[in-house]
Design an enzyme around this catalytic site. Structure first.
Site, PDB file in Angstrom:
ATOM      1  N   ASN A  16      60.511 -82.256  12.368  1.00 47.80           N
ATOM      2  CA  ASN A  16      60.608 -83.145  11.204  1.00 47.80           C
ATOM      3  C   ASN A  16      60.916 -84.534  11.718  1.00 47.80           C
ATOM      4  O   ASN A  16      61.891 -84.725  12.461  1.00 47.80           O
ATOM      5  CB  ASN A  16      61.725 -82.703  10.263  1.00 47.80           C
ATOM      6  CG  ASN A  16      61.386 -81.412   9.532  1.00 47.80           C
ATOM      7  OD1 ASN A  16      60.312 -80.836   9.733  1.00 47.80           O
ATOM      8  ND2 ASN A  16      62.301 -80.954   8.690  1.00 47.80           N
ATOM      9  N   ARG A  49      54.291 -75.181   3.063  1.00 53.47           N
ATOM     10  CA  ARG A  49      55.591 -74.814   3.614  1.00 53.47           C
ATOM     11  C   ARG A  49      56.621 -74.807   2.484  1.00 53.47           C
ATOM     12  O   ARG A  49      56.814 -75.819   1.822  1.00 53.47           O
ATOM     13  CB  ARG A  49      55.990 -75.822   4.695  1.00 53.47           C
ATOM     14  CG  ARG A  49      57.380 -75.611   5.250  1.00 53.47           C
ATOM     15  CD  ARG A  49      57.670 -76.547   6.434  1.00 53.47           C
ATOM     16  NE  ARG A  49      59.022 -76.327   6.917  1.00 53.47           N
ATOM     17  CZ  ARG A  49      60.051 -77.155   6.719  1.00 53.47           C
ATOM     18  NH1 ARG A  49      59.882 -78.297   6.092  1.00 53.47           N
ATOM     19  NH2 ARG A  49      61.245 -76.852   7.162  1.00 53.47           N
ATOM     20  N   GLU A  87      66.268 -77.789   9.916  1.00 55.03           N
ATOM     21  CA  GLU A  87      67.204 -78.851  10.291  1.00 55.03           C
ATOM     22  C   GLU A  87      68.655 -78.388  10.403  1.00 55.03           C
ATOM     23  O   GLU A  87      69.508 -78.808   9.595  1.00 55.03           O
ATOM     24  CB  GLU A  87      67.092 -80.015   9.303  1.00 55.03           C
ATOM     25  CG  GLU A  87      65.708 -80.609   9.209  1.00 55.03           C
ATOM     26  CD  GLU A  87      65.656 -81.904   8.409  1.00 55.03           C
ATOM     27  OE1 GLU A  87      66.678 -82.295   7.808  1.00 55.03           O
ATOM     28  OE2 GLU A  87      64.591 -82.539   8.397  1.00 55.03           O
TER      29      GLU A  87
HETATM   30  C1  FCB Z   1      64.795 -83.697   5.222  1.00 56.33           C
HETATM   31  C2  FCB Z   1      64.963 -82.426   4.431  1.00 56.33           C
HETATM   32  C3  FCB Z   1      64.125 -82.350   3.184  1.00 56.33           C
HETATM   33  C4  FCB Z   1      64.047 -83.686   2.474  1.00 56.33           C
HETATM   34  C5  FCB Z   1      63.686 -84.782   3.431  1.00 56.33           C
HETATM   35  C6  FCB Z   1      63.556 -86.145   2.803  1.00 56.33           C
HETATM   36  O1  FCB Z   1      65.927 -83.917   5.994  1.00 56.33           O
HETATM   37  O2  FCB Z   1      64.658 -81.313   5.234  1.00 56.33           O
HETATM   38  O3  FCB Z   1      64.635 -81.333   2.371  1.00 56.33           O
HETATM   39  O4  FCB Z   1      65.204 -83.923   1.794  1.00 56.33           O
HETATM   40  O5  FCB Z   1      64.639 -84.853   4.467  1.00 56.33           O
END
Ligand code: FCB
Length: 476
Positions: free
Chosen positions: A303, A86, A174
């Site tokens: 995530n 990804r 996100e």
């Molecule tokens: C997430 C982000 C990624 C990375 C991780 C630790 O929020 O999408 O880019 O920074 O945290």
């Protein structure tokens, strides 16, 4: 003498046949070459120049130099046995300043995709991982509705070139971070602290997502289209306390339902709308927008790093001994004033994030039951990982036991969800490489592969070796 019976050998837990093992990165965090081949500033290049915004004034100018080392990095992925990768494309490379198409920028991603396919690694492409062209920020950024349309234009450009080889397309990474944390909290680029702008940004990001899904679907109905959200489990410290329950409701509202409801149900949650009343949000949402935002998708990326343990009464924030540079955990969301985080007493990573794998099982079950399941949408865990203060041993190796157990515990948590009937299709460890961790710069290392930023040497850590074994055996 008592004889202790030998422990029963634990049966290996196997992964579903088509479960994909991968790792994730993002353009600004690894590519470097920030001003090469026509790329111009994104909001992160500019934010990194603001004194104090990023520790040690670190930036992504060189990062992991992946722009020049991508072929070796893909070879490394193949050595580890990764089945999918990804990554994100940089808008500022593809359409610098949000303007004309830049063939050289596109050529980089084209070569990267070819390299992945040659090694039999499925490219899993994210169109927006936070690096808006600065020129568009100067026109209002995501607070400006027009940015959603420019995003669809940029997505079409990427599809023009990669559509013949990439099946898995993710619109946004996100949007909570890209709006609330960035336009209200001021902790991420563009560093604004403006509540109405943050709410508008969230809506325009979602609108941009919907427009891209419609455009790509029209071009090719066979594509796997989706979005990645940072979701959480919000638990009240005292489940019998009305204030604590309301704190948990508000946190669940801003992280989860504010994004899941419009995507899966075509509406914003009523209670959250009430929470944020008075910020002009009603005027931002135009007739027809929610129909666009709820255009059916095929895949939901989740995530997950940790859950939230919250109360209406002061907790962690009041007792923390963190250095002044380490901002106390607070929510940038307007309706979360007076929400306090408490400690569950769990072990923590170098980010001071709880290690809470059971939260992932609960989260996957809930999202499947309430949202993706009824819609027939597959779930993949598109990020999960941990930063630790790695120690390099004399022989150059890194025996990162904590990260290794973090990884196996979370893969186990996914299997628990799978056992409960949640169709999880894949897992992407964050991150393949140590990289530029946004406001934390290079201080926080999440990689299963160590990067020596002086020499750019890559060294697989013990966690990478363990992951590779798990992938090979398809079992824990
Ligand atoms: C997430 C982000 C990624 C990375 C991780 C630790 O929020 O999408 O880019 O920074 O945290």
């Amino acid at each position: 003498m008592t004889i202790t019976p030998a422990a029963e050998p634990r049966a290996a837990r196997t992964f579903p046949q088509d479960f994909l093992f991968g790792a994730a990165t993002a353009a600004y965090q690894i590519e470097g070459a920030a001003h090469e081949d026509g790329r111009t500033d994104s909001i992160w290049d500019v934010f990194c120049r603001v004194p104090g915004a990023v520790v040690h004034a670190d930036n992504g100018e060189v990062a992991c130099d992946h722009y020049h080392r991508y072929a070796d990095d893909v070879a490394l992925m193949a050595d580890l046995g990764l089945q999918t990768y990804r990554f994100s494309t940089s808008w500022s490379r593809v359409r610098p300043d949000g303007g004309q198409v830049n063939k050289q920028g596109l050529a980089f991603y084209s070569k990267l995709v070819d390299q992945l396919l040659e090694k039999n690694i499925k490219p899993w492409l994210t169109l927006y991982h936070w690096d808006l062209p600065q020129a568009l920020e100067e026109k209002g950024g995501w607070a400006n509705r027009d940015t959603a349309y420019r995003f669809a234009e940029y997505a079409a450009t990427v599809h023009d070139v990669l559509g013949d080889r990439v099946d898995a397309w993710t619109t946004l990474n996100e949007p909570w971070c890209a709006s609330f944390l960035s336009y209200i909290g001021g902790e991420h680029a563009p560093g604004r602290q403006d509540v109405p702008a943050g709410l508008a940004a969230a809506h325009h990001l979602l609108l941009g997502h919907g427009l891209v899904v419609q455009e790509l679907r029209k071009r090719d109905p066979a594509l796997q289209l989706g979005i990645t959200l940072n979701l959480t489990v919000a638990d009240p410290v005292n489940p019998d306390d009305a204030g604590d329950l309301d704190a948990a409701r508000r946190i669940d509202g801003q992280f989860n339902r504010f994004f899941l409801d419009p995507i899966f149900r075509g509406r914003y949650p009523e209670d959250v709308l009430r929470d944020v009343a008075g910020n002009g949000f009603e005027t931002v949402v135009q007739p027809g927008d929610l129909g666009i935002i709820s255009t059916p998708i095929d895949a939901l990326g989740v995530n997950y790093y940790h859950g939230e343990f919250v109360s209406a009464k002061p907790g962690l924030q009041e007792t923390t001994t963190a250095a002044p540079s380490e901002r106390p955990k607070r929510s940038p969301f307007p309706a979360a004033d007076g929400v306090y985080w408490h400690s569950r007493g769990l072990p923590q990573t170098a980010m001071d994030w709880d290690v809470q794998p059971e939260g992932l099982t609960r989260l996957l079950r809930r999202v499947h039951d309430e949202y993706s399941g009824p819609a027939g949408v597959a779930i993949a865990v598109t990020e999960n990982g941990a930063a630790y203060d790695d120690v390099v041993l004399a022989d150059g190796s890194v025996d990162d036991v904590d990260r290794r157990s973090f990884l196996t515990a979370h893969l186990g948590a996914i299997l628990d969800a799978v056992d409960d009937g949640v169709p999880v299709t894949g897992y992407f460890y964050w991150s393949l490489l140590d990289n530029f961790e946004w406001a934390w710069g290079y201080d926080k290392r999440f990689g299963i592969v160590r990067v020596d930023y002086e020499t750019q040497a890559r060294t697989p850590k013990a966690s990478a070796i363990e992951y590779s074994r798990i992938i090979g055996e398809r079992a824990l």
